[in-house]
Design a protein around this motif. Structure first.
Motif, PDB file in Angstrom:
ATOM      1  N   GLY A 131      20.793  37.677 -19.050  1.00  0.00           N
ATOM      2  CA  GLY A 131      21.195  36.598 -18.156  1.00  0.00           C
ATOM      3  C   GLY A 131      22.149  37.209 -17.146  1.00  0.00           C
ATOM      4  O   GLY A 131      22.643  38.323 -17.352  1.00  0.00           O
ATOM      5  N   HIS A 176      16.886  34.557 -23.043  1.00  0.00           N
ATOM      6  CA  HIS A 176      17.957  34.232 -22.096  1.00  0.00           C
ATOM      7  C   HIS A 176      19.194  33.805 -22.874  1.00  0.00           C
ATOM      8  O   HIS A 176      19.088  33.156 -23.929  1.00  0.00           O
ATOM      9  CB  HIS A 176      17.522  33.121 -21.137  1.00  0.00           C
ATOM     10  N   THR A 225      17.205  35.872 -14.626  1.00  0.00           N
ATOM     11  CA  THR A 225      18.210  36.938 -14.740  1.00  0.00           C
ATOM     12  C   THR A 225      18.249  37.783 -13.465  1.00  0.00           C
ATOM     13  O   THR A 225      19.321  38.019 -12.889  1.00  0.00           O
ATOM     14  CB  THR A 225      17.876  37.830 -15.961  1.00  0.00           C
TER      15      THR A 225
END
Ligand code: NAD
Length: 359
Positions: free
Chosen positions: A199, A235, A331
């Motif tokens: 992330g 994530h 990301t």
């Protein structure tokens, strides 16, 4: 559907709030109405997500060592939190080879200190101890590890997380048992084992995504240690949602002891991919770049690590929302925005949380 979790007015203590996961968690909990007390060392990366999000002014921010038991207990007494998320750790495998003592002291004695402070503080109802997918004895098999599989760890970091699991289990049985819940104590203590998270805003050393971003942003080749290694990528919002859901259920359930256990939070099977594949997809999303492979990896790392998430799916009602494609897009979009010079990263981070909540 509105996001179902509400922490309005709830006092939450987060250890490790200045780190990568802790910063996302702090921001998310602020959105959900919690009052946050953060207890950590100062941010140790430059840039730092915690600083970019400008979180200090909205929380009680405490910079102190988790190994300082007296100070920690004082903080628990003073602020009387209801929920504790324990994330503070020395979280890097490579550093654990260089500084094993620091790693065990932080990850094991730090966890002991948190549990002991909880034992001395009446206000706490829920504690989520964050360990790792690396806490399992790695058998280099293709199956995902289940919560009941043996613990292990071949390097100091992994084994310190297994130690934290064993320690927490002993505290759960000795002081926070299900039979005595609401009789001699009030606390539900769970441990959570997440996979490799990614992330925006992670700049730690020797982690794949930050290593890729550092190299790409400096137009250098990405150096890979173990391109064929398989990991459970996800994530950062995925396990954090798991932690929040677990805490929420443990706080409100009529049978809270159901949640006083270990929980895996990982991606679906199809998103557990090889390092090489992840890096090739990152290069594509970045719009260029190259990688090279180290002949002799500097330290040992497991080749295959998968997590079985059946328990969280069935018993918690949690499930991953973003597949690997979306996870990588979110990301890389975050980092590209940062390196293109747009510095309002708080807004983008909040937007991504909002998208996750709606997704
Ligand atoms: N990032 C991942 O892929 C991943 C995967 C599995 C588990 N975890 C676990 O999640 C947690 C958070 O990891 P992260 O990725 O945010 O790491 P990070 O390095 O970004 O953050 C670590 C946090 O712990 C704090 N900390 C470290 N030593 C401390 C000490 N002695 N006293 C007080 N605070 C201290 C730091 O100040 C920081 O706030 C860790 O427990 C880690 O082991 C991370």
């Amino acid at each position: 559907m509105d996001f179902p979790l509400n922490f309005k007015g709830t006092k939450v203590l987060i250890t490790g709030h200045t780190g990568f996961k802790g910063s996302w968690l702090t921001l998310w909990l602020l959105r959900l109405g919690a009052k946050i007390i953060g207890y950590s060392l100062p941010p140790d990366t430059k840039p730092s997500l915690f600083e970019l999000l400008n979180l200090k002014r909205e929380i009680v921010h405490i910079e102190e060592d988790i190994r300082n038991y007296k100070y920690l207990e004082g903080v628990f007494q003073k602020f009387a939190p209801e929920i504790v998320f324990h994330l503070a750790a020395q979280p890097l495998v490579k550093r654990s080879y260089l500084e094993p003592r620091l790693t065990y002291e932080t990850n094991v004695m730090g966890t002991l200190n948190v549990l002991e402070a909880i034992r001395k503080t009446e206000s706490v109802r829920v504690c989520i101890v964050v360990t790792s997918d690396k806490c399992y004895e790695n058998k280099e098999w293709i199956y995902g590890y289940r919560e009941k599989d043996p613990l292990g760890g071949d390097d100091p970091y992994s084994s310190s997380k297994a130690c934290a699991e064993i320690l927490t289990q002993a505290y759960r049985k000795s002081f926070f048992s299900s039979t005595n819940l609401r009789k001699t104590h009030q606390v539900v203590v769970a441990t959570v084992r997440a996979g490799n998270v990614m992330g925006g805003g992670d700049w730690q050393e020797d982690r794949l995504i930050p290593d890729c971003i550092r190299a790409l942003s400096q137009r250098k080749p990405i150096v890979l240690r173990n391109p064929e290694a398989i990991r459970p990528w996800q994530h950062v919002l995925e396990p954090l949602y798991g932690y929040l859901l677990l805490a929420h259920k443990a706080l409100l359930s009529e049978n809270p002891s159901l949640y006083a256990q270990a929980w895996n939070f990982g991606p679906f099977e199809r998103d557990q991919a090889k390092v090489r594949e992840v890096v090739e997809r990152i290069i594509k999303l970045w719009g260029g770049g190259e990688y090279q492979i180290l002949d002799n990896p500097p330290f040992y790392e497991a080749k295959i690590l998968r997590l079985d998430i059946s328990k969280a799916l069935i018993e918690l009602g949690w499930k991953p929302k973003w597949d690997l494609k979306i996870t990588l897009e979110k990301t890389i979009n975050w980092y590209k925005t940062f390196y293109e010079g747009l510095r309002n990263m708080r807004k983008l981070t909040e937007t991504q949380i909002e998208e996750y909540e709606k997704g």
